[in-house]
Design an enzyme around this catalytic site. Structure first.
Site, PDB file in Angstrom:
ATOM      1  N   HIS A   1     -14.617 -94.556  78.042  1.00  0.00           N
ATOM      2  CA  HIS A   1     -15.437 -94.919  76.878  1.00  0.00           C
ATOM      3  C   HIS A   1     -15.565 -93.764  75.899  1.00  0.00           C
ATOM      4  O   HIS A   1     -15.694 -92.612  76.295  1.00  0.00           O
ATOM      5  CB  HIS A   1     -16.851 -95.280  77.333  1.00  0.00           C
ATOM      6  CG  HIS A   1     -17.040 -96.717  77.643  1.00  0.00           C
ATOM      7  ND1 HIS A   1     -16.550 -97.739  76.869  1.00  0.00           N
ATOM      8  CD2 HIS A   1     -17.697 -97.307  78.658  1.00  0.00           C
ATOM      9  CE1 HIS A   1     -16.898 -98.893  77.407  1.00  0.00           C
ATOM     10  NE2 HIS A   1     -17.591 -98.658  78.489  1.00  0.00           N
TER      11      HIS A   1
ATOM     12  N   SER B   1     -14.677-102.392  80.901  1.00  0.00           N
ATOM     13  CA  SER B   1     -16.016-102.267  80.346  1.00  0.00           C
ATOM     14  C   SER B   1     -16.021-102.641  78.877  1.00  0.00           C
ATOM     15  O   SER B   1     -15.200-102.155  78.104  1.00  0.00           O
ATOM     16  CB  SER B   1     -16.477-100.815  80.519  1.00  0.00           C
ATOM     17  OG  SER B   1     -17.714-100.621  79.903  1.00  0.00           O
TER      18      SER B   1
END
Length: 201
Positions: free
Chosen positions: A78, A134
């Site tokens: 991320h 995610s």
């Protein structure tokens, strides 16, 4: 107040689809079929719930604007912003659909010299290292009894590959069932790269 919402899901695919992906040689397309991407109306590991009407709106928009136009790229790990950084893309979602309250998709790992992050992701998968997927989105939440419910201002940026997931049920669970990965001709390169990334201080 809006914040970046990151939701992690272990990559979960069937043993048959996993075997097909693992049989690919480095540099050839590695397709992960029927991967759980997101779930509605149930608490995830981050103690957040995505109401189905909210999730339907953003998923359907993402499917139309990004997936169907081959722009649904994601990164390895991320970022702290909402931008997909092209130098770090590792995969692309090629199809996306609903099954009851779950969102599934087919994910192509970009395993080639042009995509170093994709090559790392493919190496992790071939070596049976659990990888999660995610969502990265911007939105606000409403708190009640220790549970956060995501509000209707949700805006989805992408789905990233990560080391830990929050949506329960989206890892490569079949990897834990003894599926053997074929030997990689890039094993030495992967070991050197791992050493550079993980052991340099």
């Amino acid at each position: 107040m809006s914040q970046i919402l990151k939701e992690f899901i272990p990559l979960t695919i069937s043993a048959q689809h996993l075997n097909e992906a693992l049989e690919t040689v480095p540099g050839a397309p590695m397709i992960l079929k029927r991967v759980l991407l997101q779930a509605a109306d149930r608490e995830n590991r981050n103690k957040r719930i995505y109401p189905k009407p909210v999730l339907e709106r953003v998923i359907d928009k993402y499917n139309d604007e990004m997936v169907k136009t081959r722009r649904a790229l994601g990164e390895l790990d991320h970022r702290t912003d909402m931008v997909v950084h092209l130098q770090n893309v590792s995969h692309i979602i090629t199809e996306m659909w609903w099954e009851d309250d779950n969102v599934y998709g087919n994910v192509e790992i970009l395993d080639s010299e042009e995509f170093p992050a994709g090559r790392i992701a493919a190496g992790l998968i071939r070596r049976k290292i659990p990888v999660g997927i995610s969502s990265r989105a911007l939105g606000s939440v409403s708190e009640s009894n220790g549970i956060s419910k995501v509000n209707d201002d949700l805006a989805l940026s992408c789905f990233d590959l990560v080391s830990y997931e929050s949506t329960i049920g989206s890892t490569l669970s079949a990897l834990n069932e003894g599926v053997a990965a074929p030997p990689s001709p890039f094993a030495k390169f992967d070991d050197i790269l791992y050493d550079i990334i993980c052991n340099s201080t």
